[in-house]
Design an enzyme around this catalytic site. Structure first.
Site, short mmCIF file in Angstrom:
data_model
loop_
_atom_site.label_atom_id
_atom_site.label_comp_id
_atom_site.label_asym_id
_atom_site.label_seq_id
_atom_site.Cartn_x
_atom_site.Cartn_y
_atom_site.Cartn_z
N CYS A 266 0.79 -1.24 0.00
CA CYS A 266 0.00 0.00 0.00
C CYS A 266 0.82 1.28 0.00
O CYS A 266 0.70 2.08 -0.93
CB CYS A 266 -0.92 0.02 1.21
SG CYS A 266 -2.11 -1.30 1.19
C1 UDX Z 1 -0.47 0.28 5.56
C2 UDX Z 1 -1.30 1.24 6.41
O1 UDX Z 1 -0.79 1.22 7.75
C3 UDX Z 1 -2.77 0.85 6.38
O2 UDX Z 1 -3.54 1.76 7.12
C4 UDX Z 1 -3.23 0.82 4.93
O3 UDX Z 1 -4.58 0.44 4.82
C5 UDX Z 1 -2.35 -0.13 4.12
O4 UDX Z 1 -0.98 0.26 4.24
P1 UDX Z 1 0.57 -2.15 5.83
O5 UDX Z 1 0.96 -2.10 4.40
O6 UDX Z 1 -0.02 -3.42 6.36
O7 UDX Z 1 -0.51 -1.00 6.17
O8 UDX Z 1 1.90 -1.84 6.65
P2 UDX Z 1 2.32 -0.92 7.86
O9 UDX Z 1 2.21 -1.67 9.12
O10 UDX Z 1 1.70 0.39 7.79
O11 UDX Z 1 3.89 -0.77 7.52
C6 UDX Z 1 4.31 -0.26 6.26
C7 UDX Z 1 5.80 -0.24 6.13
O12 UDX Z 1 6.35 0.81 6.90
C8 UDX Z 1 6.52 -1.51 6.58
O13 UDX Z 1 7.55 -1.82 5.66
C9 UDX Z 1 7.10 -1.13 7.93
O14 UDX Z 1 8.25 -1.88 8.24
C10 UDX Z 1 7.43 0.34 7.71
N1 UDX Z 1 7.47 1.15 8.94
C11 UDX Z 1 6.33 1.28 9.69
C12 UDX Z 1 8.64 1.80 9.30
O15 UDX Z 1 9.66 1.72 8.61
N2 UDX Z 1 8.63 2.58 10.44
C13 UDX Z 1 7.53 2.73 11.22
O16 UDX Z 1 7.62 3.46 12.22
C14 UDX Z 1 6.35 2.07 10.84
#
Ligand code: UDX
Length: 430
Positions: A266
């Site tokens: 996403c």
């Molecule tokens: C995301 C959104 O959170 C969600 O609301 C939307 O509907 C779909 O996209 P998701 O893809 O499941 O959800 O992943 P998420 O948990 O948000 O993490 C996304 C990426 O960011 C991951 O690669 C994670 O490792 C990274 N991340 C997250 C960071 O690098 N630092 C952070 O502090 C948080």
């Protein structure tokens, strides 16, 4: 209520199961026979915590959820939720072929329905898509009037992989973008059992809320990564800085974990699509959002720069890559930093030893040959010249695994103080 959910992917299936659990009768329509059969046997075709249990109780025992490949089954339902995928084109724009196909086929079925029917979209679509694409196709193929005979809603999802089932039942908010009030009322009733603020607005605003949410989360991550890169030059620990920031209620403590950046199905895709549409269609090339993508792109490759600083030329060096999924507790490798990192390592002639507890098969499907897939973290670590921690799976968080090794941590998986006592430890931006 009787509800049809079009597209039994990740969003469709969690939505269908959640609604069935809340007492509605739900039919999932999908073109894929294998998926349909799996669902009807109560087995989830995707890996998502809690979904298998929900499906088995809802399909076999209560019978409130079933799946079919036949669009005509929509006729007996009150509401159709479009949950098909919106993949990226090579230029970053979103590909609407599944949306178009669903709108056309729903329209064809609704042509022979006499009573009111609501069509709500949950797929992520660029603002303006419901108005410019979905409504005209529904009108053309049904011969009926959207906003009067067919109710139209955009109802975005904000599900996080790994927590999607829980998030369905306790969302932060429910957004209902409505063309006609009657359709909005029906959606509000469908979610009536869920306790969450409901915000009703127009369709294009709701479409934009979805993109703005993901753009903001991505911006937070690139922001903290940029701060981390500055902190590193100063010899300051960004995790202490983030903690200091988090006491400010306007900032909060979420999405401030610095590392190698965001991946997944996403955030990268949605941000690229918004930047593309804004620049090429809306007439505003957004500099901040472009920079968020640029920072993210550079951040993953920092781990390779550090490896080169430590080992010199990577040609022939044995590099262990721990973690292939884009985040822990999923097998999803879409836009995962690990995939990009491994491609670059291979180009540089490194011998890559990869391990992930869940995502090995998916990684094999997208990576070129030449990667050695290991049976455990210990197996990947043994006889490697350097270890890159790319996904923070719980099993990688044991400092004792890395005795006397060179370790570059991309996710703050280890406690730097403890790790430095047992190995040559370097954080990617701390
Ligand atoms: C995301 C959104 O959170 C969600 O609301 C939307 O509907 C779909 O996209 P998701 O893809 O499941 O959800 O992943 P998420 O948990 O948000 O993490 C996304 C990426 O960011 C991951 O690669 C994670 O490792 C990274 N991340 C997250 C960071 O690098 N630092 C952070 O502090 C948080």
């Amino acid at each position: 209520m009787i509800i049809s959910v079009i597209g039994a992917g990740y969003v469709g299936l969690v939505t269908a199961a959640g609604l069935a659990r809340n007492g509605h009768s739900v039919i999932c329509i999908d073109v894929d026979d294998l998926k349909v059969n799996a669902i009807n046997q109560g087995v989830s075709p995707i890996c998502e915590a809690g979904l298998d249990d929900l499906l088995s109780s809802l399909t076999s025992r209560s019978g409130r959820l079933r799946a079919s490949t036949a669009y005509r089954e929509i006729l007996d339902t009150d509401l159709s939720l479009i949950c098909v995928g919106t993949p990226s084109n090579s230029d970053g724009s979103i590909n609407l072929r599944h949306i178009r196909d669903a709108a056309k086929r729903i329209g064809q079925v609704l042509g022979s329905k006499k009573s009111y029917h609501v069509v709500a979209t949950r797929s992520t679509i660029i603002p303006g898509t419901t108005k410019d694409v979905i409504i005209p196709l529904l009108a053309k193929y049904s011969g009926r009037k959207p906003g009067k005979d067919i109710g139209i809603v955009y109802n975005p999802e904000f599900l996080q992989e790994g927590k999607a089932v829980q998030a369905f039942f306790s969302p932060d908010r429910i957004i209902i973008g409505e063309l006609d009030k009657r359709a909005g009322n029906l959606l509000a009733k469908v979610y009536g059992d869920i306790e969450a603020p409901v915000f009703r607005t127009d369709i294009t605003t709701a479409e934009m809320i979805k993109y703005a949410s993901n753009a903001f989360l991505a911006t937070k991550i690139s922001f903290i990564n940029e701060v981390a890169n500055i902190c590193q030059k100063l010899g300051v620990d960004v995790y202490d800085v983030a903690k200091g920031l988090s006491f400010d209620y306007r900032i909060g403590d979420k999405f401030l974990s610095a590392g190698i950046g965001f991946g997944g199905s996403c955030l990268p895709k949605d941000l690229r699509a918004l930047v593309y549409a804004s620049a090429n269609r809306f007439g505003y090339p957004p500099p901040l959002l472009k920079a968020v993508l640029d920072v993210n792109k550079a951040q993953a490759l920092k781990i390779i720069d550090i490896a080169e600083r430590k080992l010199g030329d990577l040609d022939g060096k044995r590099i262990a890559v721990l973690g292939l999924a884009f985040k822990p507790n999923t097998d999803d490798v879409r836009d995962a930093p690990a995939i990009r990192i491994i491609r670059v390592l291979l180009e540089k002639g490194a011998l890559v030893k990869a391990y992930d507890p869940e995502a090995m098969q998916n990684a094999r499907n997208v990576l070129p040959g030449g990667v050695e897939y290991c049976t455990s973290a210990a197996d990947a670590i043994a006889s490697s010249d350097c270890i890159l921690i790319v996904t923070e799976w719980a099993e990688f968080r044991d400092e004792n695994l890395y005795q006397s090794k060179i370790v570059i941590d991309g996710r703050r998986a280890l406690d730097p103080r403890k790790a430095k006592a047992v190995c040559d430890y370097q954080g990617v931006c701390w």
